[in-house]
Design a protein around this motif. Structure first.
Motif, PDB file in Angstrom:
ATOM      1  N   PRO A   9      89.405-119.939 -18.805  1.00  0.00           N
ATOM      2  CA  PRO A   9      90.556-119.075 -18.521  1.00  0.00           C
ATOM      3  C   PRO A   9      90.369-118.247 -17.253  1.00  0.00           C
ATOM      4  O   PRO A   9      91.338-117.930 -16.577  1.00  0.00           O
ATOM      5  CB  PRO A   9      90.668-118.184 -19.759  1.00  0.00           C
ATOM      6  CG  PRO A   9      89.496-118.467 -20.622  1.00  0.00           C
ATOM      7  CD  PRO A   9      88.871-119.737 -20.163  1.00  0.00           C
ATOM      8  N   PHE A  10      89.111-117.931 -16.913  1.00  0.00           N
ATOM      9  CA  PHE A  10      88.892-117.121 -15.708  1.00  0.00           C
ATOM     10  C   PHE A  10      89.057-117.953 -14.438  1.00  0.00           C
ATOM     11  O   PHE A  10      89.513-117.448 -13.417  1.00  0.00           O
ATOM     12  CB  PHE A  10      87.524-116.436 -15.777  1.00  0.00           C
ATOM     13  CG  PHE A  10      87.442-115.447 -16.893  1.00  0.00           C
ATOM     14  CD1 PHE A  10      88.122-114.235 -16.827  1.00  0.00           C
ATOM     15  CD2 PHE A  10      86.734-115.734 -18.058  1.00  0.00           C
ATOM     16  CE1 PHE A  10      88.079-113.331 -17.876  1.00  0.00           C
ATOM     17  CE2 PHE A  10      86.691-114.838 -19.118  1.00  0.00           C
ATOM     18  CZ  PHE A  10      87.363-113.626 -19.024  1.00  0.00           C
ATOM     19  N   LYS A  11      88.699-119.228 -14.500  1.00  0.00           N
ATOM     20  CA  LYS A  11      88.991-120.119 -13.374  1.00  0.00           C
ATOM     21  C   LYS A  11      90.498-120.304 -13.243  1.00  0.00           C
ATOM     22  O   LYS A  11      91.048-120.345 -12.133  1.00  0.00           O
ATOM     23  CB  LYS A  11      88.299-121.477 -13.563  1.00  0.00           C
ATOM     24  CG  LYS A  11      88.587-122.479 -12.434  1.00  0.00           C
ATOM     25  CD  LYS A  11      87.958-122.082 -11.098  1.00  0.00           C
ATOM     26  CE  LYS A  11      88.288-123.103 -10.025  1.00  0.00           C
ATOM     27  NZ  LYS A  11      87.373-123.065  -8.881  1.00  0.00           N
ATOM     28  N   SER A  12      91.193-120.402 -14.367  1.00  0.00           N
ATOM     29  CA  SER A  12      92.657-120.514 -14.347  1.00  0.00           C
ATOM     30  C   SER A  12      93.288-119.288 -13.683  1.00  0.00           C
ATOM     31  O   SER A  12      94.157-119.417 -12.817  1.00  0.00           O
ATOM     32  CB  SER A  12      93.199-120.652 -15.772  1.00  0.00           C
ATOM     33  OG  SER A  12      92.837-121.897 -16.315  1.00  0.00           O
ATOM     34  N   LEU A  13      92.840-118.100 -14.091  1.00  0.00           N
ATOM     35  CA  LEU A  13      93.340-116.865 -13.471  1.00  0.00           C
ATOM     36  C   LEU A  13      93.083-116.890 -11.971  1.00  0.00           C
ATOM     37  O   LEU A  13      93.954-116.534 -11.163  1.00  0.00           O
ATOM     38  CB  LEU A  13      92.659-115.648 -14.103  1.00  0.00           C
ATOM     39  CG  LEU A  13      93.036-114.289 -13.490  1.00  0.00           C
ATOM     40  CD1 LEU A  13      94.476-113.928 -13.827  1.00  0.00           C
ATOM     41  CD2 LEU A  13      92.088-113.189 -13.957  1.00  0.00           C
ATOM     42  N   TYR A  14      91.894-117.332 -11.591  1.00  0.00           N
ATOM     43  CA  TYR A  14      91.528-117.427 -10.174  1.00  0.00           C
ATOM     44  C   TYR A  14      92.491-118.359  -9.426  1.00  0.00           C
ATOM     45  O   TYR A  14      93.009-118.015  -8.362  1.00  0.00           O
ATOM     46  CB  TYR A  14      90.077-117.917 -10.054  1.00  0.00           C
ATOM     47  CG  TYR A  14      89.650-118.202  -8.629  1.00  0.00           C
ATOM     48  CD1 TYR A  14      89.253-117.171  -7.787  1.00  0.00           C
ATOM     49  CD2 TYR A  14      89.663-119.501  -8.129  1.00  0.00           C
ATOM     50  CE1 TYR A  14      88.875-117.429  -6.470  1.00  0.00           C
ATOM     51  CE2 TYR A  14      89.282-119.774  -6.823  1.00  0.00           C
ATOM     52  CZ  TYR A  14      88.897-118.736  -5.998  1.00  0.00           C
ATOM     53  OH  TYR A  14      88.534-118.997  -4.700  1.00  0.00           O
ATOM     54  N   LEU A  15      92.746-119.540  -9.988  1.00  0.00           N
ATOM     55  CA  LEU A  15      93.631-120.507  -9.326  1.00  0.00           C
ATOM     56  C   LEU A  15      95.029-119.934  -9.106  1.00  0.00           C
ATOM     57  O   LEU A  15      95.654-120.171  -8.068  1.00  0.00           O
ATOM     58  CB  LEU A  15      93.740-121.790 -10.156  1.00  0.00           C
ATOM     59  CG  LEU A  15      92.521-122.710 -10.184  1.00  0.00           C
ATOM     60  CD1 LEU A  15      92.717-123.812 -11.223  1.00  0.00           C
ATOM     61  CD2 LEU A  15      92.246-123.321  -8.802  1.00  0.00           C
ATOM     62  N   ALA A  16      95.522-119.176 -10.086  1.00  0.00           N
ATOM     63  CA  ALA A  16      96.895-118.650 -10.020  1.00  0.00           C
ATOM     64  C   ALA A  16      97.020-117.405  -9.147  1.00  0.00           C
ATOM     65  O   ALA A  16      98.140-116.994  -8.816  1.00  0.00           O
ATOM     66  CB  ALA A  16      97.393-118.330 -11.425  1.00  0.00           C
ATOM     67  N   THR A  17      95.883-116.808  -8.762  1.00  0.00           N
ATOM     68  CA  THR A  17      95.938-115.538  -8.012  1.00  0.00           C
ATOM     69  C   THR A  17      95.053-115.613  -6.759  1.00  0.00           C
ATOM     70  O   THR A  17      95.508-116.059  -5.713  1.00  0.00           O
ATOM     71  CB  THR A  17      95.528-114.359  -8.923  1.00  0.00           C
ATOM     72  OG1 THR A  17      94.215-114.591  -9.475  1.00  0.00           O
ATOM     73  CG2 THR A  17      96.517-114.176 -10.069  1.00  0.00           C
ATOM     74  N   LEU A  18      93.800-115.226  -6.877  1.00  0.00           N
ATOM     75  CA  LEU A  18      92.922-115.162  -5.707  1.00  0.00           C
ATOM     76  C   LEU A  18      92.690-116.527  -5.057  1.00  0.00           C
ATOM     77  O   LEU A  18      92.607-116.639  -3.830  1.00  0.00           O
ATOM     78  CB  LEU A  18      91.580-114.514  -6.103  1.00  0.00           C
ATOM     79  CG  LEU A  18      90.514-114.368  -5.013  1.00  0.00           C
ATOM     80  CD1 LEU A  18      91.047-113.605  -3.799  1.00  0.00           C
ATOM     81  CD2 LEU A  18      89.277-113.678  -5.569  1.00  0.00           C
ATOM     82  N   GLY A  19      92.589-117.592  -5.866  1.00  0.00           N
ATOM     83  CA  GLY A  19      92.413-118.935  -5.304  1.00  0.00           C
ATOM     84  C   GLY A  19      93.598-119.329  -4.434  1.00  0.00           C
ATOM     85  O   GLY A  19      93.431-119.881  -3.337  1.00  0.00           O
TER      86      GLY A  19
END
Length: 434
Positions: free
Chosen positions: A352-362
């Motif tokens: 879920p933290f990689k998902s959050l990253y992809l949708a925001t900072l990534g």
């Protein structure tokens, strides 16, 4: 000008690094009872409410949310404005889908009134779903981009868009010429690029619909204006890849076509990349180019599964794209639901933290905007969301069972959609209230 200082109290979560690089624990910051302070459209402080409340002036307005999570605004790195009216079109894979549905739908944008109407609907949908920045394809008509930027400017949104360049292999009613696409794009750049929070993207649709002359002029625009974006499609569908080989037999492969015309670079975003090879990932990473991962569209059009672990191996910047109208939802929460399944089908995990990253900072890193958006760090734009834990009865019940922020986040991404977004803020202004 008076200070517009405001504070927001809730659980707060944001990415501060890529979990694939630093590990999950070091990739995010979470405050169970947090406070976010904004001032003149930017974030001025973030931290535990118990520490920050005491330092606030007595007259500051504090919005307190129960059962809610504040996150950065979502970033959509690939979406088509003119396809809003054909989402969920039945029964075709990419090339037939373009001819049957997409091109007729895009032809309507020759009418400025139609373009304005759809731009209004499109921006409302983005904000309703918590998307505060998007990289947007217009149609071939300059007025599609004018209409979009006019609507975005009124709300002070950070948006990137461009007029599609397409001078062959499309219906006559929807093609430009190499020269007209250059002239029209240049006029739009002069009018909009860098105005407020708006940016322009040079937008050849994909290699098969541009002649070598048009791709040369796209590269020329990038050299004339060094901070422009470039967006196009790559390696989405196997038939498409074969078609590119037939059209450009002198090039080593699909990516090499774009490379030859000088379209790779730090602000270049290539949508899909489902069938890239290792060498192509390495070349994208070497040039600072990025990929937009579009899982709902890749499933819907039967295109295939994006290999995120391969992209990570090459340290390639990856953002998330809804790809409306090949994609079936404006919601990046729903898009992450599908992204998880893409990884599952390949025997890989998507935390879920990689998902959050992809949708925001990534996404922000893919767009080279991480100093402005994608996190809640002080000094960045106050683009943020309030997500409601009780948006639906099932979500509310399920989240009462959650034992950690990781579980809460994963459930939001699995069961959440537009209803989960209670409020959307852009540059500190409330731009959507459910």
């Amino acid at each position: 000008m008076p200070l517009t200082r405001k504070a927001y109290r809730a659980a707060i979560l944001h990415s501060i690094a890529d979990p694939a690089v630093v590990g999950i624990e070091a990739s995010y910051e979470y405050f169970e009872d947090g406070l976010l302070v904004t001032e003149n459209g930017q974030i001025s402080a973030i931290g535990p409410a118990c520490e920050l409340l005491a330092s606030l002036p007595a007259d500051i307005q504090v919005s307190h949310y129960q059962d809610a999570l504040i996150t950065p605004g979502f970033i959509d790195t690939h979406i088509h404005l003119p396809q809003t009216g054909m989402v969920g079109a039945y029964g075709e894979q990419l090339l037939d889908w373009l001819n049957t549905y997409t091109f007729p739908c895009e032809s309507q944008f020759s009418d400025k009134a139609h373009a304005e109407e759809v731009a209004g609907i499109f921006i409302k949908e983005l904000l309703r779903n918590g998307t505060t920045t998007a990289l947007v394809f217009g149609s071939v008509h300059p007025q599609s981009v004018d209409s979009f930027f006019e609507a975005a400017e009124k709300l002070d949104l950070r948006m990137i868009a461009g007029k599609v360049m397409m001078d062959r292999n499309a219906p006559d009613y929807l093609t430009d010429t190499a020269e007209s696409s250059y002239v029209d794009s240049k006029a739009l750049i002069e009018r909009w690029h860098g105005k407020g929070r708006l940016h322009y993207a040079v937008t050849p649709r994909f290699a098969p619909t541009s002649t070598p002359e048009q791709l040369t002029l796209a590269g020329q625009l990038l050299s004339e204006y060094p901070d422009l974006y470039m967006q196009t499609h790559i390696s989405e569908n196997l038939q498409e890849i074969e078609w590119v080989k037939e059209l450009f037999p002198e090039r080593k492969g699909y990516l090499d076509v774009y490379d030859h015309y000088k379209l790779l670079g730090e602000r270049s975003v290539f949508a899909h990349g489902v069938h890239l090879c290792d060498d192509e990932c390495a070349r994208l990473a070497e040039t600072g180019s990025a990929i937009a991962f579009c899982p709902t569209s890749n499933f819907f059009l039967g295109s295939g599964l994006f290999n995120l672990p391969m992209a990570e191996k090459h340290n390639l910047n990856v953002g998330l794209g809804t790809d409306i109208g090949g994609g079936t939802s404006f919601s990046l929460l729903q898009t992450l639901n599908e992204a998880y399944k893409v990884m599952q089908l390949q025997g890989a995990r998507l935390s879920p933290f990689k998902s959050l990253y992809l949708a925001t900072l990534g996404g922000a890193r893919a767009l080279r905007l991480e100093d402005k958006i994608g996190t809640l760090q002080p000094g960045t734009d106050a683009d943020f969301l309030v997500l409601d834990y009780n948006a639906t009865p099932l979500l509310g019940y399920r989240l009462k069972q959650a034992k950690s922020i990781a579980e809460t986040l994963f459930v939001l991404m699995t069961l959440g959609d537009d209803r989960t977004v209670l409020q959307t803020y852009a540059a500190g202004n409330l731009v959507h209230q459910r």
